[in-house]
Design a protein around this motif. Structure first.
Motif, PDB file in Angstrom:
ATOM      1  N   ASP A 159      31.838  56.222  86.422  1.00 52.66           N
ATOM      2  CA  ASP A 159      31.404  57.563  86.799  1.00 52.66           C
ATOM      3  C   ASP A 159      29.883  57.661  86.795  1.00 52.66           C
ATOM      4  OD1 ASP A 159      34.009  58.383  87.039  1.00 52.66           O
ATOM      5  OD2 ASP A 159      34.133  59.157  84.990  1.00 52.66           O
ATOM      6  N   ASN A 212      39.666  49.999  94.577  1.00 57.24           N
ATOM      7  CA  ASN A 212      39.078  50.210  93.251  1.00 57.24           C
ATOM      8  C   ASN A 212      40.044  49.715  92.176  1.00 57.24           C
ATOM      9  OD1 ASN A 212      37.578  51.011  91.063  1.00 57.24           O
ATOM     10  ND2 ASN A 212      38.086  53.183  91.259  1.00 57.24           N
ATOM     11  N   ILE A 244      40.430  50.672  88.189  1.00 58.89           N
ATOM     12  CA  ILE A 244      41.331  51.683  87.620  1.00 58.89           C
ATOM     13  C   ILE A 244      42.273  51.051  86.603  1.00 58.89           C
ATOM     14  CG2 ILE A 244      43.288  53.200  88.184  1.00 58.89           C
ATOM     15  CD1 ILE A 244      41.916  53.715  90.882  1.00 58.89           C
ATOM     16  N   THR A 272      43.140  55.228  99.953  1.00 57.56           N
ATOM     17  CA  THR A 272      43.317  55.012  98.512  1.00 57.56           C
ATOM     18  C   THR A 272      44.741  54.577  98.180  1.00 57.56           C
ATOM     19  OG1 THR A 272      43.792  57.370  98.208  1.00 57.56           O
ATOM     20  CG2 THR A 272      41.504  56.646  97.899  1.00 57.56           C
ATOM     21  N   THR A 273      45.522  54.287  99.207  1.00 60.53           N
ATOM     22  CA  THR A 273      46.875  53.766  99.024  1.00 60.53           C
ATOM     23  C   THR A 273      47.026  52.504  99.865  1.00 60.53           C
ATOM     24  OG1 THR A 273      47.728  55.129 100.842  1.00 60.53           O
ATOM     25  CG2 THR A 273      47.855  56.050  98.617  1.00 60.53           C
ATOM     26  N   ASN A 330      48.527  53.288  94.394  1.00 61.38           N
ATOM     27  CA  ASN A 330      47.940  54.589  94.701  1.00 61.38           C
ATOM     28  C   ASN A 330      46.790  54.819  93.726  1.00 61.38           C
ATOM     29  OD1 ASN A 330      47.341  57.414  94.828  1.00 61.38           O
ATOM     30  ND2 ASN A 330      49.348  57.775  95.759  1.00 61.38           N
ATOM     31  N   GLU A 331      45.558  54.787  94.244  1.00 66.00           N
ATOM     32  CA  GLU A 331      44.391  54.978  93.383  1.00 66.00           C
ATOM     33  C   GLU A 331      44.342  56.393  92.821  1.00 66.00           C
ATOM     34  OE1 GLU A 331      40.691  53.646  95.114  1.00 66.00           O
ATOM     35  OE2 GLU A 331      41.736  52.155  96.325  1.00 66.00           O
ATOM     36  N   ASP A 332      44.828  57.375  93.579  1.00 63.18           N
ATOM     37  CA  ASP A 332      44.756  58.770  93.137  1.00 63.18           C
ATOM     38  C   ASP A 332      45.655  59.023  91.934  1.00 63.18           C
ATOM     39  OD1 ASP A 332      42.963  59.399  95.210  1.00 63.18           O
ATOM     40  OD2 ASP A 332      44.623  59.671  96.614  1.00 63.18           O
ATOM     41  N   THR A 333      46.822  58.386  91.908  1.00 60.12           N
ATOM     42  CA  THR A 333      47.741  58.564  90.776  1.00 60.12           C
ATOM     43  C   THR A 333      47.657  57.410  89.782  1.00 60.12           C
ATOM     44  OG1 THR A 333      49.549  57.488  91.986  1.00 60.12           O
ATOM     45  CG2 THR A 333      49.343  59.890  92.198  1.00 60.12           C
ATOM     46  N   SER A 334      46.820  56.406  90.085  1.00 57.20           N
ATOM     47  CA  SER A 334      46.609  55.240  89.203  1.00 57.20           C
ATOM     48  C   SER A 334      47.903  54.472  88.950  1.00 57.20           C
ATOM     49  CB  SER A 334      45.989  55.680  87.867  1.00 57.20           C
ATOM     50  OG  SER A 334      44.779  56.354  88.069  1.00 57.20           O
ATOM     51  N   THR A 343      50.725  51.458  84.996  1.00 57.31           N
ATOM     52  CA  THR A 343      49.724  52.524  84.915  1.00 57.31           C
ATOM     53  C   THR A 343      48.746  52.211  83.789  1.00 57.31           C
ATOM     54  OG1 THR A 343      51.174  53.792  83.446  1.00 57.31           O
ATOM     55  CG2 THR A 343      51.236  54.346  85.792  1.00 57.31           C
TER      56      THR A 343
END
Length: 367
Positions: free
Chosen positions: A152, A250, A253, A310-311, A338-342, A365
């Motif tokens: 971040d 990414n 994660i 991101t998927t 899925n990067e959004d839901t890790s 996860t």
């Protein structure tokens, strides 16, 4: 009749003393110092906190006695809400902190409390893609390999690489802050931090320097400390190793501790280490029951559905499941990420001596 009179008299006396005791009970106010972290992007009339304050005699009154930035805040008299009056005072380039003294009062009894407000600076937004993935680290003409991961607020975590020219025997890790700039050239800062590069040493590293998005080069002017004394100074450059892949997923994660679940059957732990569009996961992810000291290290590759997506798909090519001495175990899996839901969802097949033994589905996860 006399008994009734005596009972009434005792009741009146008891009431008198209990009421009198209540009236003379001293007023006690309870409060405490208060610290709050405030986002710089506040607006007028925003409430940023509530000052603690109570009394054994009911409600209290809150009043600002003093504030280091005049008229920046007001306070709710009844409930102690801190309310923004001048939002411009919360610009971190003008003020990074504020201090107030607030009185909490009841029946002419007052207690003061100290309020400390820290204004959170905006998070830098720098495109550091040039330094993600496999990075070349050059110090005094010697090139070593490192790996860059974005965190971040435009912070680059650099894993490995001989930043200070020490012939490292341990893979050290440092965090580099990239600051925003109006041009493609900006500054970097490395706050003094542990540099665990040589076994048994007490090393620390700090640096400043600059980055150039046109050339893809980051320059670190570093100071190396050993046992709190300066050991050496120098300059190191970082640039993307063009011989490696371009990171498009990414995978950071899934760095570190992971949870692996086969719904309805088991939940186990694993450890992830991200690479360039790859992830190495270590652990008995199928809950097979590995021998002591043996844990599979499995490689996963990722492909996004499209540019910038991101998927996408995740693949674990058929590989050894090194879990039990003397056994020929293998695993392969395909699925999605899925990067959004890790999440990584796999359908797997497990083999013994080349023959499929069982299949199943697992979800991976981060913890």
């Amino acid at each position: 009749m006399k008994h009734i009179y005596n009972i009434l008299l005792i009741g009146i006396i008891s009431c008198f003393f209990s009421c009198y005791t209540e009236e003379v009970k001293p007023t006690v106010i309870t409060t405490s110092d208060y610290t709050v972290l405030v986002d710089y992007a506040v607006s007028a009339q925003d409430t940023i906190g509530n000052i603690p304050g109570t009394s054994n005699k009911g409600s209290v009154t809150f009043t600002i006695v003093s504030q280091s930035v005049p008229n920046a805040l007001s306070i709710g008299e009844t409930y102690g809400e801190l309310i923004v009056q001048d939002a411009s005072a919360f610009d971190p380039e003008i003020n990074t902190e504020m201090n107030l003294v607030v009185s909490v009062s009841k029946n002419e009894i007052t207690e003061n409390t100290n309020i400390s407000i820290t204004i959170e600076e905006p998070c830098p937004d720098v495109n550091i893609n040039d330094w993600l993935g496999k990075i070349a680290v050059v110090n005094n003409g010697t090139q070593t390999a490192a790996f860059g991961i974005e965190n971040d607020c435009s912070i680059l975590t650099l894993q490995g690489g001989d930043v200070a020219g020490l012939t490292c025997d341990v893979e050290a890790e440092i965090s580099i802050q990239y600051e925003e700039s109006d041009s493609n050239i900006g500054i970097i800062l490395v706050e003094r931090q542990a540099y665990d590069c040589v076994s048994g040493s007490n090393l620390e590293l700090e640096a400043d320097g600059e980055y150039d998005q046109d050339t893809g080069i980051t320059t670190l002017n570093y100071t190396l400390y050993e046992n709190n004394s300066i050991n050496s100074t120098g300059t190191t450059t970082l640039f993307f190793d063009a011989s490696s892949c371009t990171p498009v997923v990414n995978t950071a994660i899934w760095d570190g501790n992971l949870t692996v679940e086969e719904p309805g059957f088991f939940v186990v732990s694993g450890t992830g280490k991200s690479g360039c569009n790859t992830l190495e996961i270590s652990g008995d992810i199928l809950n097979w029951g590995c021998d002591s000291g043996l844990l599979p290290a499995l490689e996963i590759s990722f492909t996004p559905d499209s540019d910038g997506a991101t998927t996408g798909t995740a693949v674990m090519e058929r590989q050894n499941y090194n879990c039990n001495a003397g056994e020929n175990l293998e695993i392969e899996a395909t699925g999605t990420y899925n990067e959004d839901t890790s999440t990584i969802d796999f359908t797997y097949a497990f083999y013994i001596d080349g023959e499929e033994f069982f299949t199943g589905d697992i979800v991976i996860t981060p913890n």
